[in-house]
Each structure stands twice: as C-alpha cells, then as structure tokens.
Write a protein that holds these residues in place. Structure first.
Motif, PDB file in Angstrom:
ATOM      1  N   GLN A 189      -4.375  -7.422   0.554  1.00  0.00           N
ATOM      2  CA  GLN A 189      -3.415  -8.489   0.789  1.00  0.00           C
ATOM      3  C   GLN A 189      -2.546  -8.153   1.993  1.00  0.00           C
ATOM      4  O   GLN A 189      -1.989  -7.066   2.098  1.00  0.00           O
ATOM      5  N   VAL A 190      -2.415  -9.122   2.910  1.00  0.00           N
ATOM      6  CA  VAL A 190      -1.675  -8.891   4.150  1.00  0.00           C
ATOM      7  C   VAL A 190      -0.318  -9.582   4.131  1.00  0.00           C
ATOM      8  O   VAL A 190       0.663  -9.045   4.636  1.00  0.00           O
ATOM      9  N   GLY A 239      -4.952 -12.254  15.989  1.00  0.00           N
ATOM     10  CA  GLY A 239      -4.588 -11.949  17.357  1.00  0.00           C
ATOM     11  C   GLY A 239      -5.755 -11.288  18.063  1.00  0.00           C
ATOM     12  O   GLY A 239      -6.678 -10.774  17.425  1.00  0.00           O
ATOM     13  N   PRO A 240      -5.739 -11.259  19.406  1.00  0.00           N
ATOM     14  CA  PRO A 240      -6.882 -10.720  20.154  1.00  0.00           C
ATOM     15  C   PRO A 240      -7.112  -9.235  19.941  1.00  0.00           C
ATOM     16  O   PRO A 240      -8.224  -8.743  20.144  1.00  0.00           O
ATOM     17  N   ASP A 241      -6.076  -8.499  19.505  1.00  0.00           N
ATOM     18  CA  ASP A 241      -6.235  -7.067  19.259  1.00  0.00           C
ATOM     19  C   ASP A 241      -6.744  -6.763  17.857  1.00  0.00           C
ATOM     20  O   ASP A 241      -7.088  -5.618  17.543  1.00  0.00           O
ATOM     21  N   GLY A 242      -6.796  -7.761  16.998  1.00  0.00           N
ATOM     22  CA  GLY A 242      -7.246  -7.547  15.627  1.00  0.00           C
ATOM     23  C   GLY A 242      -6.241  -6.806  14.766  1.00  0.00           C
ATOM     24  O   GLY A 242      -6.527  -6.500  13.607  1.00  0.00           O
ATOM     25  N   GLU A 243      -5.067  -6.538  15.323  1.00  0.00           N
ATOM     26  CA  GLU A 243      -4.041  -5.800  14.584  1.00  0.00           C
ATOM     27  C   GLU A 243      -2.963  -6.708  14.030  1.00  0.00           C
ATOM     28  O   GLU A 243      -2.155  -6.284  13.214  1.00  0.00           O
ATOM     29  N   ARG A 244      -2.928  -7.961  14.487  1.00  0.00           N
ATOM     30  CA  ARG A 244      -1.922  -8.921  14.042  1.00  0.00           C
ATOM     31  C   ARG A 244      -2.598 -10.236  13.676  1.00  0.00           C
ATOM     32  O   ARG A 244      -3.689 -10.545  14.158  1.00  0.00           O
ATOM     33  N   VAL A 245      -1.940 -10.983  12.821  1.00  0.00           N
ATOM     34  CA  VAL A 245      -2.354 -12.356  12.528  1.00  0.00           C
ATOM     35  C   VAL A 245      -1.140 -13.253  12.675  1.00  0.00           C
ATOM     36  O   VAL A 245       0.008 -12.808  12.568  1.00  0.00           O
ATOM     37  N   VAL A 246      -1.394 -14.518  12.946  1.00  0.00           N
ATOM     38  CA  VAL A 246      -0.345 -15.521  12.910  1.00  0.00           C
ATOM     39  C   VAL A 246      -0.591 -16.384  11.687  1.00  0.00           C
ATOM     40  O   VAL A 246      -1.734 -16.756  11.396  1.00  0.00           O
ATOM     41  N   VAL A 247       0.455 -16.667  10.940  1.00  0.00           N
ATOM     42  CA  VAL A 247       0.343 -17.504   9.754  1.00  0.00           C
ATOM     43  C   VAL A 247       1.389 -18.607   9.819  1.00  0.00           C
ATOM     44  O   VAL A 247       2.445 -18.454  10.451  1.00  0.00           O
ATOM     45  N   ASP A 303       1.898  -7.974  11.113  1.00  0.00           N
ATOM     46  CA  ASP A 303       1.113  -6.776  11.380  1.00  0.00           C
ATOM     47  C   ASP A 303       0.165  -6.540  10.206  1.00  0.00           C
ATOM     48  O   ASP A 303       0.600  -6.423   9.059  1.00  0.00           O
ATOM     49  N   VAL A 304      -1.142  -6.481  10.475  1.00  0.00           N
ATOM     50  CA  VAL A 304      -2.127  -6.376   9.408  1.00  0.00           C
ATOM     51  C   VAL A 304      -1.982  -5.078   8.634  1.00  0.00           C
ATOM     52  O   VAL A 304      -2.150  -5.042   7.406  1.00  0.00           O
ATOM     53  N   GLU A 305      -1.653  -3.991   9.319  1.00  0.00           N
ATOM     54  CA  GLU A 305      -1.578  -2.690   8.660  1.00  0.00           C
ATOM     55  C   GLU A 305      -0.271  -2.508   7.897  1.00  0.00           C
ATOM     56  O   GLU A 305      -0.258  -2.121   6.734  1.00  0.00           O
ATOM     57  N   THR A 306       0.866  -2.777   8.549  1.00  0.00           N
ATOM     58  CA  THR A 306       2.170  -2.508   7.925  1.00  0.00           C
ATOM     59  C   THR A 306       2.692  -3.692   7.122  1.00  0.00           C
ATOM     60  O   THR A 306       3.625  -3.542   6.354  1.00  0.00           O
ATOM     61  N   ARG A 307       2.146  -4.875   7.342  1.00  0.00           N
ATOM     62  CA  ARG A 307       2.578  -6.132   6.726  1.00  0.00           C
ATOM     63  C   ARG A 307       3.944  -6.594   7.242  1.00  0.00           C
ATOM     64  O   ARG A 307       4.536  -7.517   6.680  1.00  0.00           O
ATOM     65  N   GLU A 308       4.475  -5.955   8.252  1.00  0.00           N
ATOM     66  CA  GLU A 308       5.740  -6.404   8.821  1.00  0.00           C
ATOM     67  C   GLU A 308       5.535  -7.758   9.486  1.00  0.00           C
ATOM     68  O   GLU A 308       4.509  -8.002  10.126  1.00  0.00           O
ATOM     69  N   GLU A 309       6.510  -8.633   9.339  1.00  0.00           N
ATOM     70  CA  GLU A 309       6.382  -9.980   9.873  1.00  0.00           C
ATOM     71  C   GLU A 309       7.605 -10.352  10.695  1.00  0.00           C
ATOM     72  O   GLU A 309       8.693  -9.815  10.513  1.00  0.00           O
TER      73      GLU A 309
END
Length: 708
Positions: free
Chosen positions: A145-146, A159-167, A215-221
């Motif tokens: 879960q992200v 995101g283009p780096d695969g490390e972030r998503v936009v929701v 952030d996909v890894e840390t879940r920080e938004e």
C-alpha cells in the motif's frame, strides 16, 4: 442446447481495462467477476504475456480495482484497489514516531485475502477506501500500500523516475470533516450546491479534490494546492492526472471558473510537481477529457467535446508544447470516438484511437498535425473493439464477438494495416467465458437497413437463435430492445442479455434510431431538443420492417430498454398497441420533475431550456403527459438510489397506469444506483423480465396453462 439460465451471471467474466507493459511483452487487465458467497461483483487484476504463451496470472481478488498502470521500467504494477489496510502499516512504528502518534488506533482486519474491513477514526466508517497499491513483479509477493488517504484516492499516474506517483484525492477542511462525520452517523444532509447529487456518488458536499505527489518508498505526500478539481464533470470523472514522460509536469482536467455546478466545461491544466505552479493550457470553453502525453512529451492529446451540445461528435485535440497551439485533428472525420475509446500514441506524430463508424467500433490512426485514417480493415463487421492499449509496437485489445465471447487479443502494430483476417492473425490471450460459450448457444447477428416513415435510412442489428434461417425465415417472437444514451449505438458483440433471450427462441432487435452516435453529426443532432419524435418513428418503422421480412411474429412482439431505452419504451407505447407487453427499466417519464431530482439538470437545460421558461418542451418530451394513451401491460424497474433516473419517475408512471387499470408492475432494487450490480439482483431482474414476457406471450402463456 438448453436455455441460458439467469444464474450463469455468476460464471461470466468481463474485461474492463487494459494496460500494455513498457516493453510490450505483457499486458495487465482488470475483469469484472461475481462472488456468489458474498453476492457482489468484484474486479480482479490479471497479467498475461502478449505472445499468448500461457494463461493469465491472477494478482488480486479484491472487491474493487481500477487504474492499472505499469511503472516506467515495467518492474512494478500500480493499481487503485479497495482492500484491507496493508499489514505493514498496522504493526510496529518508525523510530522517529512519537509516542502520542503510536498510541492512536490503527484499525483491525484480516490481511489474508484483501477482502476484509478496517476501522478508521473518521466517523467510525468500517469500509476500506480505495488506495494506490503497488505489485513488485520482479520480487513477487503481495501488493504494498502506497497511499493512506482517509477519503481514499481517485486516479493516479507514475512519475518518470518510477519513485513517485501523483494521485487525486479529496481533502476536507476541519469543518468539512465534522460534517462528514455527522453524515456517517446518519446526520442531516445539508447543501447549498446547485449540483447537489451525482449517480453513484450520492449527495455531494463541498470537499475539494487535489493532486498529491507521493513518494512510493516512504509514502510521504505533498499537496499541490493550486491543482484542484471542479465542475460537474469533476464529480463524474475526476482530475485524470497524467505525468509527463521526462519532467515534473502533470497534466490534469478541471473547471476552476465561476458557477462550476452550472457548466460541463473542463479545461486542461499542467501542474509542476516541484513548485506546485499550475498553468492552464486550453483557452476555449469546451469539455476536455483524458489528457495523454506523446512519448517525447512535446505534445499532449486529449478528447474535447461541445459542453452544450452532446450530439456533436467528440473530437481529438493536440496541444503543442513548442507553439502553444491546439489542433483539432478529427474536425473532418464526422464520427465520434468509440464507446470505450481512449488515446494511445504510436510514435511522436501518430495516435491510435477507436471511432464509432456506422454502428461499429473500429480502429483509426490520427495525425497529430491533423487528419485521420481508418485502419485494421481485417476486423469483421460482426464484432466490436472495446478497450485497447499500445506499447513498444504491441497492440492489446478487447474484442467482443457475439458467438466467440469477449476476450483479450494482441497483435503487432504493423498489423493495423492488414486488410484481411488472414493477414493479421490476432493472438488470443484469454478465454474468459469458455464454459458459457461451450454449454449454451449464442446468437448469430445480421445488419438490416430500412427506411423510416420520412424516408430516412436507419440501421438495425438483429440477434437471432442459431436455428433461425434468415433466408428462409419462420416468424419468431421478437424483443425490440432500445439502447440508452440516446447518444450511444448498438453493434454486434457478446451480450449476455441477448443470449438469454435468443436461447429462449426470441429475436432481439436493436435499432440505431436517430440520436444514436456513429452515423455523423446530422443524424445524431436531429434528436436535440426533439425527444419523443424521430426516434419513435425509427423504432416503430424498424419493427414493421422486421414483421414484413417474415422474421418477427406480429402477435409476439415486445419492447423494452434501460435508461434512455426505458424512456423510449414509454414513448413507443403512447403511440401504438402493437406490442404484447413492455419492459421500461430505470427511465425518466416526467421531464419537469426529473429536472429537480436527477443529476442531469444541465443536460436538460441545454436540450430543452429551463422548465419554467419552456414548459411545452418538457411536456412534449414526457410520456406521463400521454399516459392515457398507454394500454399495453408495462413492467417498470428502478434503483432505489438512482440519481440519473430517480425511482420516483417509475413510481409516477406506475401509479398513473394502475389508476387507469393498465396491467403493470413496479420493481425497485434497494441500494442500487443507475444499474443492477449485485449478482443476485441481476439474476432476479432477468427472471422478472422473463416472467413478464411469458405472461403476455400467447404461446408461452398457453404452455404454462397446459403445464398446470
């Protein structure tokens, strides 16, 4: 073969979304299934290789899943799902987490199958909310879960780096949270909004939807404060964010002008993920949807529609980053986009889409500088394309065929130019309904053309039992089944409802009446503000043509439809006693009262004006006005929480018919919206329709009497 039983709805699998991996070797898809133990429809996620080398691999059994997206490197798959909170978020704590936070309730539930429940603080709501979950397809294991939004999330993109998503997610203020909490405790509904409800969403509030970068890894938004939703379409379709393939720009759609509840206008915006700055790209007052970046990020394609006239074909527009100009690339096509069409860039200059072309969904390629070409002539006119996607030269598509089911196929991009089936062998990736296809007969189809009363050429699609001989017909009982919309169209495809009736010996006839899309603007627009006119002529003329052909038994004619099909069923019955019985489902019959109680006030205003300024138009479009002319037995169905065609509409017509002594029946499905979703209720619906038809079918009624 035997009649198709209603309970085989539990055995039906329906693909709903398709996403090709970046390297083109796999395709992820969602499919709607039924869980008989829980009596609910579920949407599951699968992955299958595009070379057809093995069967699909199931990833989920969650109750809801959508927005399936591959990470840029193809190693991960993101999905918005409704499932129990991730175990990793409910146990332990970070080293820097203070003791007060650690003591807060974290919820409870069973992680084992993703179908449990969680308990959240907000209002004591026990239902899990949709969140972004990510599968690591290289390492394996369950999804992670992200996001953890109290109100859940809508759409997302990588995101283009695969490390972030936009929701996109709702973010209530403290005051709005208090209101939401009291609503969850059955408190009163309070509103000052013009658009005060939407079908499927229920009563609306004032909570704003924003874009968040996570952030996909840390879940920080981080919230992008100026990237927010608005407008009627914002409530229906969300912000639809799409991240630029190379930089921090995120395109989305919204309306941020005055009176957002009184317009269908949607603009395209771009938000900077780093600075939060938002820029509006479109300058015209149209309805924009589905923004899609080109592979090099130099162009942005999107769908564009006339916000005040939905009979005008939906167009494809392309915004150029270098010039800042927008080009309408389909302005000479005179065809709308396919019913399930999206946009997929084939390269930096060409777009693949589906178009609605004469009662048929087919592929077309669009030039980013303007122009179009119909492609894939190898496709049969007796099947339809639905969802599709393309990546790395591989096209994955959902093909719907009346006798061969609805499944995923793949082909090379170069095969779009094929003109014959043997030149473009589609690779079959799934066989989702094999048992249904093997155990029960499914209909053959024919395209028929006829002239309406005023000489206008009309096309119909007839589905008939395999035992029926079109060239040497024996008249069959016939169900004139009217599509919704009205801005929609019928085409030959795998249809469970049609199979249900044809397996019982009936012909199902779909007429693409005026107002239907896929035949050009003039044909469709002739119905604007003119309901209960040309479409009724077309439906009646089509019925008589089928009788004259010797296909339809004139003593065993029935008429029905859902949504606009229900509306038109009532119209037809005010004009003729030709039909033995009618089936009007989830329709509108009193336009004036619908204006105040449904979610389509702006559409009706655009078509008919305001009811207190143009009452004659509303009266002319209302079958309740002519209820004294209905003598045909009529079954009416409705959803208790249908805000597109409220149940009070069916109640009004039902009571008027009963007062007049017309045989009629009303069925209302509790908790259902503008559909009948729960499998048990869907089964009940089919049984009820069949019982009503059998009651007034002279041959079946005699059989029932003999059996007694």
């Amino acid at each position: 073969m035997d009649e198709l039983p209603p309970e085989t709805i539990y055995d039906r699998t329906w693909p709903t979304e398709v996403s090709v991996a970046p390297d083109g070797d796999r395709v992820a898809f969602t499919a709607n299934e039924a869980d008989p133990d829980e009596d609910e429809s579920i949407t599951s996620v699968f992955v299958v290789p595009t070379d057809g080398s093995r069967a699909p691999h199931r990833l989920t059994r969650a109750s809801g899943a959508w927005n399936v997206e591959w990470s840029p490197d193809g190693s991960k798959l993101g999905v918005v799902m409704v499932r129990d909170e991730d175990l990793a978020m409910r146990v332990g704590r970070d080293e820097d987490e203070d003791s007060d936070d650690a003591d807060e309730p974290t919820g409870d539930g069973d992680e084992s199958d993703g179908a449990g429940e969680e308990t959240t603080e907000a209002g004591g709501d026990d239902e899990p909310k949709p969140q972004v979950w990510v599968y690591d397809l290289e390492l394996g294991g369950d999804a992670r879960q992200v996001t953890d939004r109290d109100e859940g999330v809508g759409d997302f993109d990588w995101g283009p780096d695969g490390e972030r998503v936009v929701v996109s997610a709702r973010d209530p203020t403290e005051e709005e949270r208090e209101y939401l909490d009291q609503r969850e405790d059955d408190g009163p509904i309070e509103t000052e909004r013009l658009q005060h409800k939407i079908d499927g969403n229920g009563w609306l509030d004032t909570v704003t939807t924003y874009l968040f970068v996570v952030d996909v890894e840390t879940r920080e938004e981080r919230r992008l404060d100026d990237a927010s939703g608005g407008g009627i379409f914002g409530e229906l379709a969300g912000l639809q964010p799409t991240w630029h393939p190379e930089d921090d720009r995120i395109a989305f759609v919204s309306y941020q002008g005055e009176n957002p509840d009184d317009t269908y206008v949607q603009h395209v915006y771009v938000a900077d993920a780093a600075s939060g700055e938002v820029t509006r790209l479109t300058t015209d007052e149209r309805g924009a949807m589905v923004p899609t970046w080109s592979p090099d990020g130099r162009r942005l394609a999107f769908l564009s529609r006339d916000p005040d006239n939905w009979y005008v074909p939906v167009e494809v527009a392309v915004w150029d980053d270098e010039t800042g100009e927008t080009t309408f690339v389909t302005d000479e096509l005179d065809r709308t986009l396919g019913q399930f069409g999206g946009l997929s860039w084939l390269d930096e200059d060409r777009i693949l889409s589906t178009i609605a072309d004469g009662g048929w969904t087919r592929f077309a390629t669009l030039d980013a500088d303007g122009g179009h070409e119909r492609v894939f002539d190898a496709q049969s006119r007796h099947e339809a394309l639905r969802q599709f996607d393309e990546n790395a030269g591989t096209v994955a598509l959902v093909r719907s065929n009346p006798t061969d089911g609805i499944d995923l196929f793949a082909m090379e991009r170069t095969e779009l130019e094929a003109a014959a089936a043997d030149e473009a062998p589609l690779r079959r990736l799934t066989n989702l309904n094999a048992e249904l296809l093997e155990e029960y007969d499914h209909p053959e189809t024919a395209r028929l053309t006829f002239e309406s009363n005023d000489g206008t050429g009309i096309e119909g699609i007839a589905a008939y039992p395999p035992s029926f001989e079109p060239d040497d017909p024996d008249p069959r009982p016939t169900l004139l089944w009217i599509h919704g919309g009205p801005m929609a169209y019928d085409q030959p495809e795998f249809d469970f409802n049609a199979s249900f009736w044809t397996s019982r010996g009936y012909i199902v006839y779909n007429v693409n009446y005026r107002g239907s899309t896929s035949y050009g603007r003039d044909f469709c627009e002739s119905l604007k503000g003119n309901w209960n006119g040309p479409e009724v002529q077309d439906l009646l003329a089509g019925t008589e043509d089928l009788v004259d052909r010797g296909w339809a038994d004139p003593d065993r004619l029935f008429v029905g439809g859902f949504s606009q099909g229900g509306v038109n069923t009532a119209y037809v019955l005010t004009r003729t006693d030709r039909f033995a019985a009618g089936l009007a489902e989830h329709g509108v019959y009193d336009m004036r009262s619908a204006f105040g109680t449904d979610d389509s006030h702006k559409w009706f205003e655009n078509d008919f004006g305001l009811p207190w300024e143009n009452p004659e138009a509303y009266e002319a479009a209302s079958s309740i006005t002519d209820v004294a002319d209905i003598d045909t037995p009529l079954l009416l169905t409705a959803g208790e929480h249908d805000w597109r065609c409220p149940p009070t509409q069916s109640e009004q017509l039902y009571r008027a018919l009963k007062k007049r002594g017309v045989e009629s029946k009303l069925v209302v499905y509790p908790d259902e919206h503008h559909n009948v979703g729960d499998p048990d209720r869907a089964i009940h619906r089919l049984e009820t329709l069949d019982d009503w038809v059998a009651r007034f079918d002279p041959e079946r009624a005699v059989e029932d009497e003999d059996s007694e």
